[in-house]
Write an enzyme that holds these catalytic residues in place. Structure first.
Site, PDB file in Angstrom:
ATOM      1  N   ARG A 104      -6.045  10.371  -0.810  1.00  0.00           N
ATOM      2  CA  ARG A 104      -5.699  10.778  -2.181  1.00  0.00           C
ATOM      3  C   ARG A 104      -6.961  10.917  -3.028  1.00  0.00           C
ATOM      4  NH1 ARG A 104      -2.817   6.428  -3.892  1.00  0.00           N
ATOM      5  NH2 ARG A 104      -3.154   5.460  -1.881  1.00  0.00           N
ATOM      6  N   HIS A 118       0.873  -1.177   0.000  1.00  0.00           N
ATOM      7  CA  HIS A 118       0.000   0.000   0.000  1.00  0.00           C
ATOM      8  C   HIS A 118       0.909   1.225   0.000  1.00  0.00           C
ATOM      9  CE1 HIS A 118      -3.097   2.831   1.215  1.00  0.00           C
ATOM     10  NE2 HIS A 118      -3.993   1.885   1.036  1.00  0.00           N
TER      11      HIS A 118
END
Ligand SMILES: Cc1cc2nc3c(=O)[nH]c(=O)nc-3n(C[C@H](O)[C@H](O)[C@H](O)COP(=O)(O)OP(=O)(O)OC[C@H]3O[C@@H](n4cnc5c(N)ncnc54)[C@H](O)[C@@H]3O)c2cc1C
Length: 347
Positions: free
Chosen positions: A23, A3
């Protein structure tokens, strides 16, 4: 699968996920020089490119000395309205406030983190049966559902789908499975004798399985992490052999019910998984999805196949390859149409 964004501090929280949603909501990644570096790695998709692309970019920035002194890049969402951040990312806001960081005003320090195991036990997808009679498996412990790069959210879907398949299958065949297959007495005795050696401490070796687990974690991270090379993997496999030898000599004299005894059993399974990962990664001389070889950075047509491994009679692991299955027509159509899913709110 790695990740892109895990916390780096405080100790004990390192690796804790900083959700993709940061994000997804517009979070930007910066290096220590203040550069929004995704412009270099992925000018079109920027921070929203696939997980492996962003994870590698973060890793490279840190490795090439453009990270913070404590080994992170900066994820910043503070350009958005504070009310919006608290409303859309309440858990992240809380998670960082508890550490004294107000993400409405300052960036988060993040670094890539190991997230998901895409390989695993081979099962029959119609029954979830393994090669061991009477043993079934579903979920992250199995292989085959996610290809080379799991999409966010698909793991929980997998557990539900295959959990249902297995449940229905077991309801049908349970009568045939009972009573269980009798133990192979010879094999069981050998196994119990080995556990006795461990529990009585007569092995005479080291006594700290947790220390070896930490060493193993570091070894796999260093040699089979986000960016791999043939030399690095070969070196890692040699170190792994040494670790395996030391694990084989561990002695836990204080009874078979102790946590340390449990750690030894876990360590043995972890060593097997680590060997499968490292030898598979060395064999796969290409880059595909989450597997990235710096010495073979492109995908290679000839490698569109699975690597399988099994223990042979002497206890060694051997590897072979098998072709991947046919892509079902509806999925092929979606791929051809370049269909994509906005999964930036899922992990
Ligand atoms: C931080 C994080 C966030 C994630 N978010 C998402 C998401 O949003 N969407 C998504 O699809 N996926 C997500 N994933 C992935 C997903 O959560 C996991 O892949 C999934 O939960 C795996 O389920 P499982 O049942 O296969 O295994 P697990 O949930 O790991 O269950 C295995 C169980 O077995 C137990 N166990 C282990 N060893 C033994 C033993 N020897 N004896 C008895 N019990 C044992 C463990 O304690 C555990 O309870 C996330 C993963 C992480 C780490």
């Amino acid at each position: 699968q790695f990740h892109p964004t895990g916390m780096i501090e405080p100790e004990g929280m390192d690796g804790r996920l900083v959700t993709e949603a940061v994000r997804g909501e517009g979070g930007r990644l910066y290096n220590s020089e203040g550069e929004r570096f995704m412009e270099r790695y992925s000018p079109k998709h920027m921070e929203l490119d696939a997980r492996d692309v962003v994870a590698r970019a973060n890793y490279r920035e840190i490795r090439e000395g453009r990270g913070t002194p404590d080994g992170a890049v900066l994820l910043d969402i503070s350009h958005r309205d504070p009310g919006y951040i608290k409303d859309r990312l309440p858990n992240m806001y809380e998670q960082f406030v508890e550490q004294g960081v107000d993400i409405t005003e300052e960036p988060m320090k993040v670094s890539p983190t190991a997230h998901y195991g895409m390989g695993g036990i081979e099962v029959d997808p119609r029954t979830c049966a393994t090669a061991v009679e009477g043993l079934f498996a579903v979920g992250e412990s199995t292989a085959g559902v996610h290809g080379a790069n799991r999409l966010g959210g698909n793991s929980l879907a997998e557990t539900v789908v295959f959990g249902k398949i297995l449940g229905a299958h077991l309801a049908d065949v349970l009568d045939d499975l009972l009573p269980p297959v009798p133990l192979d007495e010879g094999a069981a005795q050998e196994h119990f004798a080995a556990l006795d050696v461990l529990a009585t401490g007569t092995g005479g070796g080291e006594r700290d399985p947790e220390g070896l687990i930490d060493e193993l974690r570091d070894l796999v991270w260093d040699h089979a992490g986000i960016v791999r090379t043939g030399d690095g993997l070969r070196e890692g496999i040699v170190k792994l052999r040494d670790l395996k030898k030391r694990a084989g000599e561990l002695a836990i004299p204080d009874a078979s019910t102790s946590r340390r005894f449990e750690h030894v059993l876990n360590l043995r399974a972890m060593l097997t998984a680590a060997e499968a990962v490292m030898r598979g990664a060395l064999a796969r001389e290409e880059s595909r999805g989450a597997h990235h070889r710096e010495d073979f950075p492109e995908e290679a047509d000839g490698w569109q196949k699975n690597i399988l491994c099994a223990g042979d009679e002497g206890g060694d692991m051997h590897l072979w390859t098998e072709p991947v299955g046919e892509v079902p027509a509806e999925i092929r159509k979606a791929l051809d149409e370049d269909y994509s899913l906005d999964y930036h709110y899922l992990e």
